[in-house]
Design an enzyme around this catalytic site. Structure first.
Site, PDB file in Angstrom:
ATOM      1  CG  ASP A 164       6.781  -0.055   2.728  1.00  0.00           C
ATOM      2  OD1 ASP A 164       6.377   1.103   2.527  1.00  0.00           O
ATOM      3  OD2 ASP A 164       6.782  -0.589   3.841  1.00  0.00           O
TER       4      ASP A 164
ATOM      5  CG  ASP B 151       7.717   5.837   3.746  1.00  0.00           C
ATOM      6  OD1 ASP B 151       6.732   6.324   4.346  1.00  0.00           O
ATOM      7  OD2 ASP B 151       7.898   4.610   3.621  1.00  0.00           O
TER       8      ASP B 151
END
Length: 153
Positions: A110, A126
């Site tokens: 991330d 995402d």
């Protein structure tokens, strides 16, 4: 190759490139302010899903993603609306991006860190998944308006 598969492939490539750059050019935990106290790039890893749920459940998360990808591929064969096909391509590419990370690294990389609210650090896959959901909502809304105007198809 249809637009759906091109979008899925391009989405997967962009996602993996962003994650590669994060893993290889940032130290784990390093944060780079883009807009101070608002948006940072932060090198983070997540062994679960959003907010760390299902942490350590790699097999479960990979299985769910594969089922979703296969289901979307089968469903997409019946879809003719271009916006819906774009949305489904974003879903496939986003899911494939996170599955790729889980298969290779056992966790997802991330990097996008919204700091002005308590929100989990997230990644390009995402963003593509959420964008696909928004486009699917728009497509569904648009289709429902057309159905009301012309109820017989």
């Amino acid at each position: 190759m249809t637009i759906l598969y091109w979008i899925a492939l391009i989405t997967l490539i962009i996602d993996q490139l962003a994650k590669y750059m994060t893993r290889n050019f940032m130290e784990y935990g390093q944060t780079i302010p883009i807009i101070n106290n608002f948006f940072h790039l932060t090198s983070h890893r997540n062994a679960g899903a959003a907010w760390g749920i299902f942490s350590g459940q790699k097999f479960f998360l990979i299985s769910i993603a594969f089922i979703a990808i296969i289901g979307i591929i089968f469903y997409s064969r019946k879809v003719t609306d271009k916006l819906t096909r774009v949305a489904l391509g974003l879903f496939i590419g986003g899911a494939a991006g996170n599955v790729t990370d889980r298969l290779i690294f056992g966790e997802v990389t991330d990097m996008f860190d919204i700091q002005f609210i308590n929100y989990p650090i997230f990644n390009t896959a995402d963003v593509f998944l959420v964008s696909g959901a928004i486009l699917l909502l728009i497509s569904t809304y648009r289709e429902s308006k057309v159905s009301k105007i012309n109820p017989i198809k």
